[in-house]
Structure formats: structure tokens, C-alpha cells
Design an enzyme around this catalytic site. Structure first.
Site, PDB file in Angstrom:
ATOM      1  N   SER A 142      -1.654  -6.241  13.664  1.00 16.35           N
ATOM      2  CA  SER A 142       0.343  -5.639  13.386  1.00 16.35           C
ATOM      3  C   SER A 142       0.253  -4.325  13.955  1.00 16.35           C
ATOM      4  O   SER A 142      -1.052  -3.757  13.702  1.00 16.35           O
ATOM      5  CB  SER A 142       1.321  -5.300  12.279  1.00 16.35           C
ATOM      6  OG  SER A 142       1.867  -4.474  12.064  1.00 16.35           O
TER       7      SER A 142
ATOM      8  N   SER B 274       5.979 -20.585  10.031  1.00 15.39           N
ATOM      9  CA  SER B 274       6.986 -20.224  10.806  1.00 15.39           C
ATOM     10  C   SER B 274       7.033 -18.967  11.560  1.00 15.39           C
ATOM     11  O   SER B 274       5.490 -18.891  11.707  1.00 15.39           O
ATOM     12  CB  SER B 274       7.852 -19.388   9.520  1.00 15.39           C
ATOM     13  OG  SER B 274       7.073 -18.527   8.434  1.00 15.39           O
TER      14      SER B 274
ATOM     15  N   LYS C 210      -3.430  -3.829   6.608  1.00 21.84           N
ATOM     16  CA  LYS C 210      -3.650  -4.100   7.960  1.00 21.84           C
ATOM     17  C   LYS C 210      -5.162  -3.183   8.491  1.00 21.84           C
ATOM     18  O   LYS C 210      -5.560  -3.671   9.241  1.00 21.84           O
ATOM     19  CB  LYS C 210      -2.415  -3.783   9.086  1.00 21.84           C
ATOM     20  CG  LYS C 210      -1.514  -5.163   9.076  1.00 21.84           C
ATOM     21  CD  LYS C 210      -2.341  -6.692   8.989  1.00 21.84           C
ATOM     22  CE  LYS C 210      -0.772  -7.906   9.306  1.00 21.84           C
ATOM     23  NZ  LYS C 210      -1.403  -9.317   9.239  1.00 21.84           N
TER      24      LYS C 210
ATOM     25  N   TYR D 150       1.454  -3.150   2.849  1.00 16.71           N
ATOM     26  CA  TYR D 150       1.675  -3.731   4.122  1.00 16.71           C
ATOM     27  C   TYR D 150      -0.346  -2.730   5.017  1.00 16.71           C
ATOM     28  O   TYR D 150      -0.110  -3.486   5.471  1.00 16.71           O
ATOM     29  CB  TYR D 150       2.585  -4.169   4.772  1.00 16.71           C
ATOM     30  CG  TYR D 150       2.730  -4.647   6.047  1.00 16.71           C
ATOM     31  CD1 TYR D 150       2.072  -6.032   6.041  1.00 16.71           C
ATOM     32  CD2 TYR D 150       2.871  -3.968   7.805  1.00 16.71           C
ATOM     33  CE1 TYR D 150       2.341  -6.926   6.907  1.00 16.71           C
ATOM     34  CE2 TYR D 150       2.650  -5.404   8.334  1.00 16.71           C
ATOM     35  CZ  TYR D 150       2.105  -6.217   8.615  1.00 16.71           C
ATOM     36  OH  TYR D 150       1.620  -7.173   9.703  1.00 16.71           O
TER      37      TYR D 150
END
Length: 311
Positions: A152, A27, A169, A165
Site C-alpha cells: 500500500s 472482494s 505495510k 495499518y
């Protein structure tokens, strides 16, 4: 617009078909990367997804002698080794690794368990690192290679309800920076693609923990409810307003693949570029209060607990 920064773009004719392995292609950005590489006949490509999502790739793409679809859970040591061995037996070497697979938990730190933390880190950091270790020996033998890690903006500046998260990163960025030094003398390039908000539905794919998930009515309750109620629609709104979509990201990844000596840090969206320079030019003691003030209704978060003191 961000791609205009590619003044460093330098191309040399290729006399072979580089082998590209891409993770997390079911995706979003990963699927867009698979889509753009499907039409690039100068490459041999392996696109991957977890077994449960593999049907998405098989329905969209047809395998050929230069385009393969394979299962890969990046957290599985067995699956990583089987895949790399198969590719090396077939084509000799993986020349370009695109570490795109990743997940995101929406939870404050207090709502994460050790199991949740490990799931986050093993997908976004430990798995990609293990893949790098597997492909580097053959890259060294070939004297060339590219490792492209999709990071990110959260690897530059952390956000509330995304602590784990952001940690994953930050870890990916720190490792990539060190690896840039280690791999450069071996002829291997290392790059970090740093997207900010992308216009997609990926915000719907976040993971919730047992404590952070909404109740049966879809409402957030408890001590941190203000955080969740405000941050979730805030992120969704920023993504809907973004000028960058997954196709633009995939085109940027292709440019990095085709660039002879791409840089380490590549901000991939306008907001990522803004944050990139804010982080470097504005002192943290000023930047963090400014960013906190910009969050929706942050001055009201847990107001009844603010500055409460016990003696």
C-alpha cells in the site's frame, strides 16, 4: 497509464501450467484478480477467502481441474498448512504466491489494544510471511517462483488514524526487500505491488476498535474526534476520485505474473507513483509538515490542546 512503465516487460514461452495461489479473494482487488485469472487457461489457480466469505467465490466461479476455491484464514497456522499440503500433493508446487489478504483498522495509536495490534499484524504481515516460508522449499527445488506481495502507499508514508495499518505495510515492505536479496540467487522473484487510492467501496470495510468506533448516532466523540471526522470522508473522497479500479489492479498483477524478471517496487496508481518519488526526493523534515498541512482542517485538530504546556 501506470502500466506504460512496463518497459522491462519480457516474456518467455511457458511449457507448463504455473500454479498460482491468491489470498483474500472475497472482494475488491482480490476478487478482481480471481476474475482475471479465471479466464487465463495457461495457469492452474487456487483462490481463497475466509470460510464465512467463501460463498461469494462459489457463486461467481465454477471449479474445474485448473481452478480451485478453498477456505483460508491467513492468520491460521492449521489452515495454511492444510492448504499448501493439498496443493503440493495435487500439483507438486506453488509457483506463484500472491499475498493479497489484508485488513485495515481506523484508529489512532492510543485507541488500539494489544489484541487489535496483533489482529492487524497477523493478517497483513505474520500470515503472509508464514505462507512464504511454506511455499519457498518447493520453489527452491523447482529453481523458479514468484512471490507477489500487495502492499500500500501506507507502506511508503503513514497516515493519521491508520498507524497500525501503516506499521503492518512497512513491515511487509521491509521483509520483502530483504527477501528479494535472499531469494534472487534461488531463482525466485519478489515484487511489491504498491497501490494508492483505488476506486472501490473498501473504505466501508475498515475495522474500528472499541475506542475508535462512532457512537449509536454514527458520530465520533472524544479527544480524537476531529481526526476521525475529517480523515474518514477525506479518504472516501480520494478513493472516489481515483482513476484506478480493482480491474486495473488485477491487470497489473497479471502483467507482473507474466513478466520474466519484474522489479521489487511497483507503484500501482498515479498517487502511489507521486508518493514514491516524493519520499525519495523531498527531505522528511519538509515533506511531513507539507503533508500535514494538506490534511483536511489539520490546523484545527485538537486546537485547545495544541502546544499546551504544564510546569
Amino acid at each position: 497509464m501506470i502500466q506504460l512503465w512496463y518497459w522491462f516487460k519480457r516474456r518467455t514461452p511457458q511449457h507448463f501450467q504455473p500454479v498460482i495461489l491468491v489470498t483474500g479473494c472475497s472482494s475488491g482487488v482480490g476478487l478482481a484478480i480471481a476474475d482475471v485469472l479465471y479466464t487465463q487457461f495457461q495457469y492452474r489457480v487456487i483462490v481463497t477467502a475466509r470460510q464465512g466469505s467463501l460463498h461469494i467465490l462459489r457463486e461467481k466461479f465454477k471449479e474445474s481441474d485448473r481452478f480451485l476455491i478453498r477456505p483460508l484464514d491467513v492468520t491460521s497456522n492449521v489452515e495454511r498448512e492444510i492448504l499448501v499440503k493439498e496443493i503440493e500433493a495435487r500439483w507438486g508446487c506453488i509457483n506463484i504466491l500472491v499475498n493479497n489478504a489484508g485488513i485495515s483498522y481506523r484508529a489512532v495509536l492510543e485507541h488500539m489494544t494489544e489484541s487489535d495490534e496483533f489482529h492487524q499484524m497477523s493478517t497483513n504481515y505474520l500470515g503472509p510471511v508464514a505462507l512464504i516460508r511454506l511455499v519457498m522449499p518447493k520453489m527452491r527445488e523447482a529453481g523458479r517462483g514468484k512471490i507477489i506481495n500487495v502492499s500500500s502507499v501506507s507502506g511508503m508514508l503513514a497516515m493519521p488514524t491508520m498507524s497500525s495499518y501503516s506499521a503492518s505495510k512497512y513491515a511487509l515492505e521491509g521483509m520483502s526487500e530483504a527477501l528479494w536479496y535472499e531469494a534472487r540467487p534461488l531463482g525466485i522473484n519478489v515484487s511489491l505491488i504498491q497501490p494508492g487510492f483505488i476506486r472501490s467501496n473498501s473504505f466501508k470495510n475498515v475495522y474500528y476498535t472499541q475506542k475508535s468506533k462512532p457512537d449509536e448516532k454514527g458520530e465520533f466523540t472524544g479527544l480524537y474526534s476531529d481526526y476521525y471526522k475529517n480523515m474518514a470522508p477525506f479518504v472516501e473522497k480520494l478513493m472516489s476520485m481515483s482513476l484506478t479500479n480493482p480491474k486495473a489492479m488485477s491487470d497489473l498483477v497479471l502483467k507482473v505474473i507474466q513478466t520474466e524478471n519484474p522489479p521489487l517496487w511497483i507503484p500501482a496508481t498515479i498517487d502511489a507513483a507521486v508518493f514514491y518519488y516524493l519520499r525519495r526526493l523531498v527531505p522528511r523534515r519538509l515533506l511531513l509538515p507539507l503533508l500535514f498541512f494538506a490534511l483536511p482542517k489539520s490546523h484545527l485538530w485538537n486546537a485547545k490542546y495544541t502546544k499546551r504546556r504544564f510546569r
